[in-house]
Scaffold this motif. Structure first.
Motif, PDB file in Angstrom:
ATOM      1  N   ASN A 104      68.882  30.936  -4.675  1.00 38.38           N
ATOM      2  CA  ASN A 104      67.796  31.947  -4.924  1.00 38.38           C
ATOM      3  C   ASN A 104      66.194  31.540  -4.302  1.00 38.38           C
ATOM      4  O   ASN A 104      65.610  30.821  -5.100  1.00 38.38           O
ATOM      5  N   PRO A 105      65.754  32.074  -3.378  1.00 41.78           N
ATOM      6  CA  PRO A 105      64.254  31.604  -3.020  1.00 41.78           C
ATOM      7  C   PRO A 105      63.290  31.945  -3.856  1.00 41.78           C
ATOM      8  O   PRO A 105      62.308  31.176  -3.663  1.00 41.78           O
ATOM      9  N   TRP A 106      63.434  32.636  -5.068  1.00 39.38           N
ATOM     10  CA  TRP A 106      62.233  32.938  -5.834  1.00 39.38           C
ATOM     11  C   TRP A 106      62.527  32.163  -7.110  1.00 39.38           C
ATOM     12  O   TRP A 106      61.651  32.095  -8.300  1.00 39.38           O
ATOM     13  N   ALA A 107      63.574  31.238  -7.305  1.00 39.72           N
ATOM     14  CA  ALA A 107      63.833  30.188  -8.306  1.00 39.72           C
ATOM     15  C   ALA A 107      62.466  29.200  -8.431  1.00 39.72           C
ATOM     16  O   ALA A 107      61.975  28.799  -7.523  1.00 39.72           O
ATOM     17  N   ARG A 108      62.177  29.180  -9.674  1.00 45.40           N
ATOM     18  CA  ARG A 108      60.849  28.312 -10.073  1.00 45.40           C
ATOM     19  C   ARG A 108      61.462  27.123 -10.706  1.00 45.40           C
ATOM     20  O   ARG A 108      62.424  27.294 -11.805  1.00 45.40           O
ATOM     21  N   VAL A 109      60.853  26.067 -10.427  1.00 37.77           N
ATOM     22  CA  VAL A 109      61.263  24.671 -10.964  1.00 37.77           C
ATOM     23  C   VAL A 109      60.172  23.563 -11.726  1.00 37.77           C
ATOM     24  O   VAL A 109      59.134  23.769 -10.848  1.00 37.77           O
ATOM     25  N   ALA A 110      60.205  23.415 -12.690  1.00 39.04           N
ATOM     26  CA  ALA A 110      59.318  22.451 -13.477  1.00 39.04           C
ATOM     27  C   ALA A 110      59.973  21.113 -13.377  1.00 39.04           C
ATOM     28  O   ALA A 110      61.089  20.977 -13.915  1.00 39.04           O
ATOM     29  N   TYR A 111      59.328  20.102 -12.941  1.00 39.47           N
ATOM     30  CA  TYR A 111      59.931  18.668 -13.079  1.00 39.47           C
ATOM     31  C   TYR A 111      58.988  17.988 -14.198  1.00 39.47           C
ATOM     32  O   TYR A 111      57.654  18.249 -14.301  1.00 39.47           O
ATOM     33  N   LEU A 112      59.560  17.072 -14.970  1.00 36.90           N
ATOM     34  CA  LEU A 112      58.926  16.373 -16.210  1.00 36.90           C
ATOM     35  C   LEU A 112      59.250  14.582 -16.036  1.00 36.90           C
ATOM     36  O   LEU A 112      60.643  14.792 -15.960  1.00 36.90           O
ATOM     37  N   ASP A 113      58.536  13.980 -16.084  1.00 29.02           N
ATOM     38  CA  ASP A 113      58.827  12.666 -16.076  1.00 29.02           C
ATOM     39  C   ASP A 113      57.677  11.808 -16.735  1.00 29.02           C
ATOM     40  O   ASP A 113      56.462  12.323 -16.620  1.00 29.02           O
ATOM     41  N   ASN A 114      57.939  10.712 -17.498  1.00 31.48           N
ATOM     42  CA  ASN A 114      56.909  10.006 -18.082  1.00 31.48           C
ATOM     43  C   ASN A 114      56.360   8.750 -17.134  1.00 31.48           C
ATOM     44  O   ASN A 114      55.430   7.853 -17.589  1.00 31.48           O
ATOM     45  N   ASP A 115      56.941   8.460 -16.299  1.00 33.33           N
ATOM     46  CA  ASP A 115      56.603   7.581 -15.058  1.00 33.33           C
ATOM     47  C   ASP A 115      55.555   8.067 -14.154  1.00 33.33           C
ATOM     48  O   ASP A 115      55.628   8.729 -13.528  1.00 33.33           O
ATOM     49  N   PRO A 116      54.284   7.234 -14.315  1.00 29.69           N
ATOM     50  CA  PRO A 116      53.246   7.646 -13.193  1.00 29.69           C
ATOM     51  C   PRO A 116      53.677   7.455 -11.861  1.00 29.69           C
ATOM     52  O   PRO A 116      53.106   8.632 -11.153  1.00 29.69           O
ATOM     53  N   MET A 117      54.370   6.860 -11.409  1.00 30.25           N
ATOM     54  CA  MET A 117      54.883   6.547 -10.077  1.00 30.25           C
ATOM     55  C   MET A 117      55.614   7.893  -9.562  1.00 30.25           C
ATOM     56  O   MET A 117      55.595   8.524  -8.736  1.00 30.25           O
ATOM     57  N   CYS A 118      56.671   8.400 -10.602  1.00 29.47           N
ATOM     58  CA  CYS A 118      57.434   9.483 -10.387  1.00 29.47           C
ATOM     59  C   CYS A 118      56.351  10.805 -10.050  1.00 29.47           C
ATOM     60  O   CYS A 118      56.747  11.585  -9.230  1.00 29.47           O
ATOM     61  N   VAL A 119      55.616  10.983 -11.063  1.00 32.40           N
ATOM     62  CA  VAL A 119      54.528  12.071 -11.069  1.00 32.40           C
ATOM     63  C   VAL A 119      53.862  12.002  -9.540  1.00 32.40           C
ATOM     64  O   VAL A 119      53.602  13.033  -9.165  1.00 32.40           O
ATOM     65  N   ALA A 120      53.411  10.772  -9.375  1.00 31.86           N
ATOM     66  CA  ALA A 120      52.368  10.729  -8.135  1.00 31.86           C
ATOM     67  C   ALA A 120      53.178  11.311  -6.900  1.00 31.86           C
ATOM     68  O   ALA A 120      52.869  11.875  -6.128  1.00 31.86           O
ATOM     69  N   HIS A 121      54.287  10.658  -6.575  1.00 30.11           N
ATOM     70  CA  HIS A 121      55.300  11.058  -5.793  1.00 30.11           C
ATOM     71  C   HIS A 121      55.697  12.318  -5.866  1.00 30.11           C
ATOM     72  O   HIS A 121      55.685  12.905  -4.876  1.00 30.11           O
ATOM     73  N   GLY A 122      56.129  12.919  -6.990  1.00 24.53           N
ATOM     74  CA  GLY A 122      56.479  14.194  -6.934  1.00 24.53           C
ATOM     75  C   GLY A 122      55.362  15.234  -6.671  1.00 24.53           C
ATOM     76  O   GLY A 122      55.879  16.370  -5.977  1.00 24.53           O
ATOM     77  N   ARG A 123      54.360  15.114  -7.195  1.00 22.80           N
ATOM     78  CA  ARG A 123      53.173  16.044  -6.838  1.00 22.80           C
ATOM     79  C   ARG A 123      52.886  16.160  -5.293  1.00 22.80           C
ATOM     80  O   ARG A 123      52.583  17.038  -4.720  1.00 22.80           O
ATOM     81  N   GLY A 124      53.096  14.765  -4.768  1.00 25.54           N
ATOM     82  CA  GLY A 124      52.690  14.777  -3.204  1.00 25.54           C
ATOM     83  C   GLY A 124      53.907  15.418  -2.489  1.00 25.54           C
ATOM     84  O   GLY A 124      53.574  15.740  -1.256  1.00 25.54           O
ATOM     85  N   LEU A 125      54.997  15.228  -2.851  1.00 27.07           N
ATOM     86  CA  LEU A 125      56.369  15.723  -2.227  1.00 27.07           C
ATOM     87  C   LEU A 125      56.764  17.134  -2.383  1.00 27.07           C
ATOM     88  O   LEU A 125      57.179  17.867  -1.574  1.00 27.07           O
ATOM     89  N   LEU A 126      56.606  17.374  -3.778  1.00 30.52           N
ATOM     90  CA  LEU A 126      57.282  18.726  -4.485  1.00 30.52           C
ATOM     91  C   LEU A 126      56.365  19.951  -4.406  1.00 30.52           C
ATOM     92  O   LEU A 126      56.815  21.012  -4.189  1.00 30.52           O
TER      93      LEU A 126
END
Length: 296
Positions: A104-126
């Motif tokens: 579904n090309p219109w699917a919306r996804v939120a990611y959640l994690d408490n690890d700052p490294m995950c958040v930094a990489h996630g925001r950069g790549l996703l």
């Protein structure tokens, strides 16, 4: 084709603000997948486990394959177009939004994690994808999934949402009440929403797998990572609370609607993780099993 043997990746450069003196759940998981976003301390923690349970690296791959099948089922057959991947970890091949948006090309996804490294990489790549968002938050904080939280300002909780809790709850101590964490999440979901869970499983006393589970848990908890508990099937099923279980219920992850013909026999380690999907119904009668579409 046999599984690719685990090979520790080359040492990477430590991002600013990341504590490389302690192993990280997300980075150890990345190392088990053969990723590059981990450090020596993470590989040592994983190595202590692989000494007694070399198949644990394959467990990570099987768990990720389960997640892809679940997301395809929910986005495609069921038609859910909103996903919350909680405890998402570091981005890898086949992220939740990539799988959902293939269907579904219109699917919306939120990611959640408490690890700052995950958040930094996630925001950069996703977040190059306009229908994804990576948020920092800890599931043990009651406010992180409260009605007025950032998660529900991005996703519309008035419509069905699929919550993915893959390999998350076994890293939450009993004192933090993992069952209540799931229940808090379910309470704010609309009817027709789904919760998908995988969790390390400790079979009954007396089985060889029980002894293996106890030793792997000891090495997770005592050798640098500090978390990684194996629980009984009854405990794992209890996390679904009053959700209606989708067939085939809570089973070893490779048995949850595998794609293609049966694979080679599982290693003992691969049998020590269970997965299931539950649906929030409209009213009383929870605890039943929802038939998989197309099955009797």
């Amino acid at each position: 084709m046999p599984d690719t043997p685990f090979r520790p990746p080359a040492v990477g450069r430590s991002p600013a603000g990341v504590d490389t003196s302690r192993a990280s759940i997300a980075r150890v998981h990345d190392a088990s997948l053969g990723g590059k976003d981990n450090f020596e301390v993470d590989r040592r923690a994983l190595g202590a486990v692989l000494e007694v349970a070399p198949g644990m690296a394959a467990v990570s791959r099987r768990n990720r394959a389960w997640s892809r099948r679940v997301v395809r089922y929910l986005a495609g057959i069921v038609g859910v177009d909103q996903f919350l991947d909680a405890g998402a970890g570091l981005p890898a091949t086949g992220n939740t939004h990539e799988i959902a948006q293939l269907v579904n090309p219109w699917a919306r996804v939120a990611y959640l994690d408490n690890d700052p490294m995950c958040v930094a990489h996630g925001r950069g790549l996703l977040e190059t994808n306009e229908d994804t968002l990576y948020l920092q938050g800890d599931l043990t904080d009651p406010g992180v999934l409260a009605e007025d939280s950032a998660v529900w300002r991005y996703l519309d909780r008035g419509r069905p949402v699929a919550v993915i809790l893959g390999s998350v709850l076994h890293h939450i101590a009993e004192s933090a009440e993992p069952a209540e964490i799931v229940a808090r999440c379910v309470r704010v979901l609309s009817p027709g929403s789904f919760v998908a869970i995988t969790h390390y499983w400790d079979p009954a006393d007396g089985s060889p797998e029980h002894e293996l589970a106890r030793e792997v848990e000891r090495r997770f908890v005592e050798n640098g990572l500090g978390t990684g508990w194996f629980r009984s099937r009854a405990e794992i099923v209890s996390y679904f609370g009053e959700l209606e279980l989708v067939e085939p219920g809570v089973v070893p992850v490779d048995e949850w609607w595998p794609s293609g013909p049966p694979r080679s026999p599982q290693t003992p380690e691969e049998r020590l993780i269970l997965g299931g999907v539950g649906r929030k119904g409209e009213g009383p009668g929870f605890g039943s099993v929802v038939p998989f579409p197309g099955k009797g």
